[in-house]
Every structure is written in C-alpha cells, then in structure tokens.
Design an enzyme around this catalytic site. Structure first.
Site, mmCIF file in Angstrom:
data_model
loop_
_atom_site.group_PDB
_atom_site.id
_atom_site.type_symbol
_atom_site.label_atom_id
_atom_site.label_comp_id
_atom_site.label_asym_id
_atom_site.label_seq_id
_atom_site.Cartn_x
_atom_site.Cartn_y
_atom_site.Cartn_z
ATOM 1 N N SER A 106 0.853 -1.182 0.000
ATOM 2 C CA SER A 106 0.000 0.000 0.000
ATOM 3 C C SER A 106 0.885 1.227 0.000
ATOM 4 O O SER A 106 2.086 1.155 0.251
ATOM 5 C CB SER A 106 -0.915 0.013 1.238
ATOM 6 N N LYS A 107 0.305 2.378 -0.297
ATOM 7 C CA LYS A 107 1.100 3.598 -0.501
ATOM 8 C C LYS A 107 1.943 3.957 0.712
ATOM 9 O O LYS A 107 3.088 4.354 0.600
ATOM 10 C CB LYS A 107 0.177 4.755 -0.869
ATOM 11 N N ARG A 108 1.390 3.811 1.884
ATOM 12 C CA ARG A 108 2.118 4.249 3.070
ATOM 13 C C ARG A 108 3.290 3.334 3.428
ATOM 14 O O ARG A 108 4.079 3.663 4.305
ATOM 15 C CB ARG A 108 1.170 4.332 4.257
#
Length: 503
Positions: A255-257
């Site tokens: 995921s992006k984070r």
C-alpha cells in the site's frame, strides 16, 4: 518450440497505474517479446462512475516511459480495433443477448431496494450473502409482467448448480472450483455497459489473445470466465495469475504508506510518479522483472534483451513477493553509474533545472558543471539527489552558518584565521587554475607551514559550499573559478574575524 503468443494489458482508468499493475504489464510484454508474438494494450473503461479524467494519459505515458511498446492499441490501431471498451458496446450487447437466448444467462429485474432487503434478510439469518437467483426461475409471463411495468434489468450469468470448473494456470498448475461457490454474476448492467466478466472474455476472444496474464486477485473470477468460454464454444486461452507484491516488510499487500526507504525517504506507488522521483526506466524495468521472477540465482543486473531471451511464465514463483525498496535505490544507482557522462548530463538537467530553479537551457550551456558531474554520478542513487551536490554553484553567497564551522578539528579559531589568510594569499598567486595545480599548490602550503592537509582543505570546502560533505575539493575550485572562489574565501575570512572580535 514456443508458439508466438498474443498477450494484452488492459488497465482501467478508474485510477492511476499501480506499480503492481506495471509489473503485470511488464510480464505480459516480456512473454510476447520472448515468443516473438504481439503485445496489445486495451483500455477497460466501462466503470463510468469511477472514471478519472487524466488517468488514461498517465497510464499510457508511464508504460511508454518504462519501455513497454504495444503492437496494437487505442493510439496505434490494429486489426481488432477499437481497443477501448466503451467503443465496443454493441459487441457486449450481442454476446449477452446470445447467452440469454441459449439459456446461459437471464434478465434480472430486481431493484436496488429489493437487493438491499434480500441482503439484510440473509445477514439477519446469518446466511451467506449473495444473489438468491430469484429472477432465474421467473416464468415467461412473470418476465413479461415486469417488463410491462417498465422495470430496468441486468443480465446475469446462469451458473451451473453442481459440478466443478477447472483450468490450467501457467504459474500455479491446475486450479479447480466447486460451482456451488459461484454467484450468478452480473454480465451486462442496466445502462448497457458490460461488467468485467463479460467484456474481458468477449475482448480476449475477439482479439485472439492466447495468454491471459493478470494478477492473482482475478483467480476467484476465473471460473466465471472459463464458463463463458465454454458456453460460447470458444477455445480457452492459457491463464497465468501473477503473485501479489507485498509490503517491504513482507507482511501484507503493498500500500502507498508502506513504500519507504530504510533511510525514511519516499518511494512512489504509481508508475507515472517514478520519473519525478529520479528513477531511470531501465533500472525500474530490471527491478520489477525480478519481483517474482529471476534470471538465475545470482544475476541481479541485466538488460531487457537478456530478460526477453530468458523469460518464462512457468519460472514465475506463485508465492507473493516482497517489494525490496532498498534494492530499488541500489539498482538505480548502479544504472546511473553505467551511463556515460554526456548521457548522465542529458538525463540530469531536467532535475537540476526543477530543483535549482535554473532554466534547463542555461544549465545546458554551463560548463561549471563539467568537472563535478563525474563525482556527482558516483554518489547518487536517484537523479533527484544531484542538486544538493552542486547547488552552491547557483547562489551568490553560500550560507556559512556558525563561523565556527570554518574552524578545522583540533584547530583554534585564531589558527583557522591564519590558515584562511594564507590560503587566500597563496591562491591569489596561482596562475593555472586546474585541479592538478591547485592540489599541488595547497598541499605544498600545508607542508611548508606544518599543517595537516585537512586543516587547509576543510575551511576552503566550507567557505565555497557551506557544506562539510561535497564532491572533491579541487573540482569545486575549478567549477567556481578563481574570482568566485577567492570572493567566497575572503567573505569567510571576514566572518571568522568578526566572530573572533565579538567573542
């Protein structure tokens, strides 16, 4: 001999292209090129509610930047055009009508309110939530009555009620599903647009796709697609469901984070952002191809021609693979260092222009960069890191910070003042302003005065750049030139002297 394959990548412009999707596209491209076949780009834009206006342009630009070309597609044409699903609606309507006429699908007239009530009742009874096929068993009279009411309808697949459906996966082997687990999935929506299930089968058949290469999240949908191929009487393509990409930690999907370097830096999640972060396309190509597939058990760096020659779907590991961000930056640094200096300069200038606020045309004519570029090239892992190594060239005055920074280790401020004064006096007399002359002159000064080389070099570096860590000192002196170098050294001397007078 492997027969030429026709593969496709079919992104949806409901968002930007995730780096995991880019890896799937790369695998499909590699297999087509490995077999001497064709790679097709098709745009699946039937989800009109979530359509993102600039997504398609960014998807195409990102794929081209990565070096993936296509033989057929919306921008290059081809014998199976159009390659945008919203331009192919009559084909899906015709296919849906055929399925209904032959008993493999049916019209469902349930309203959203009725479906919501059905789900609520199933939840209250702790039953499995899903469509209960109530419209599947309507009589012709009941259907006619609902249409007379003016009810809109969708077309649903009439999935078999017993038995198994199976297919061979090029990566995973034989995959089998119990049809009792299948839903009567919607194939055609009330607005005339197909769902993924119908469109992907019709398009892959029409475009003669031989190998359907896609992410493993589509495995659960594969039995529906196999059934549709069987109902239509079409030959089944080969399926290859690629493994998921995990977080850098290896725990959970990416995921992006989660895209952070070990040093805390950011790494983009969307393909079109990678150029802005200073990555080279050939480095990202090499890196992505190695997530889930490998050339062998020892080779990390290889070009695309080598990848094409050796790529094999069956060699893809079906297990989810970690996204090793530390390896990406290392690999990008390797590719940066492999560039010749002129190519490095060409690729670097847009980043320097952006980060330094200097027009690119002006930088292209600036010869001051020449002595520094080879040293910058050896030190960076991303092109975005270069500005910090040359920014002092593009300011009138560097920020020296605390004048104490001009004082070398194990040296008093008074001694530093004497050293700086001697440096200026010596450099004023230098005739040849080149690296060799400057180095020999300053080393001779240190030896004659009994100073260590670091006591001479450190205050010069600080005075010229305002930094303790830079490229080698003598290329910096050459880059700045005699006048600018002496101006900065005199300013540093004056600041240190004023500091001592105030102390």
């Amino acid at each position: 001999m492997t027969q030429p394959a026709r593969t496709r990548f079919a992104p949806s412009p409901t968002g930007y292209l995730h780096i995991g999707g880019a890896r799937t596209a790369l695998f499909a491209w590699l297999y087509a090129r490995h077999t001497g076949g064709q790679f097709i780009l098709r745009i699946e834009d039937t989800d009109r509610k979530r359509y993102v206006l600039d997504a398609l342009d960014k998807i195409i630009a990102g794929l081209r930047w990565l070096g993936l070309d296509w033989d057929e597609g919306p921008d290059v044409g081809g014998p199976h055009a159009p390659y945008i699903q919203s331009q192919r609606l009559p084909k899906y309507q015709e296919a849906a009508d055929w399925l209904v006429a032959h008993g493999h699908a049916y019209r469902c007239y349930c309203t959203p309110e009725e479906l919501a009530e059905m789900r609520a009742e199933q939840q209250a009874r702790k039953q499995k939530v899903g469509y209960d096929r109530r419209c599947r068993w309507l009589t012709q009279e009941e259907r006619a009555a609902k249409e007379a009411e003016g009810r809109s309808w969708v077309v649903r697949l009439a999935a078999p009620l017993e038995g198994e459906v199976a297919f061979e996966d090029e990566i995973r082997g034989r995959v089998t599903f119990d049809v009792r687990e299948l839903q009567d999935a919607v194939l055609l929506k009330a607005d005339g647009y197909p769902t993924y299930h119908l469109a992907v089968v019709v398009d892959d058949h029409d475009m003669a796709i031989t190998h359907v290469i896609r992410g493993e999240e589509w495995i659960s949908s594969a039995p529906l697609h196999v059934l549709l191929y069987q109902f239509f009487g079409w030959d089944l393509p080969a399926f290859a469901h690629t493994p998921s990409i995990l977080k850098p930690s290896g725990k959970g999907k990416l995921s992006k984070r989660d895209l952070k370097t070990p040093e805390g830096g950011n790494v983009p999640i969307m393909l079109h952002e990678y150029p802005d972060y200073g990555y080279l396309p050939e480095a990202l190509f090499n890196f992505l191809s190695g997530i889930g597939w490998s050339l062998d058990d020892r080779t990390e760096i290889y070009d695309r021609e080598t990848a094409i020659k050796h790529f094999d779907l069956k060699a893809i590991n079906p297990a989810p693979a970690r996204f090793p961000v530390e390896k990406l930056d290392w690999m990008n640094g390797v590719y940066i260092r492999q560039l010749d200096v002129e190519e490095f300069r060409r690729r670097l200038l847009p980043y320097l222009s952006r980060d330094l606020g200097v027009p690119e045309a002006e930088l292209a004519q600036d010869r001051r960069l020449n002595p520094l570029l080879p040293h910058v090239q050896e030190r960076i892992k991303r092109l975005t890191e270069a500005a910090q190594w040359v920014d002092y060239l593009y300011v009138d005055e560097v920020d020296l910070g605390d004048p104490q920074s001009l004082v070398p280790r194990k040296t008093t401020p008074e001694e530093a003042l004497v050293i700086l004064d001697a440096i200026i006096e010596t450099l004023e007399r230098v005739d040849g302003w080149d690296e060799e002359t400057l180095e020999s002159t300053l080393r001779a000064l240190a030896e004659a005065r009994g100073w260590k080389a670091g006591q001479v070099f450190a205050p010069i570096r600080q005075a010229l750049t305002g930094k303790k860590v830079t490229p080698p000192l003598f290329p910096i002196l050459v880059a700045l030139g005699k006048d600018a170098s002496l101006t900065r050294l005199r300013r540093a001397l004056n600041q240190l002297r004023a500091h001592l007078e105030q102390a």
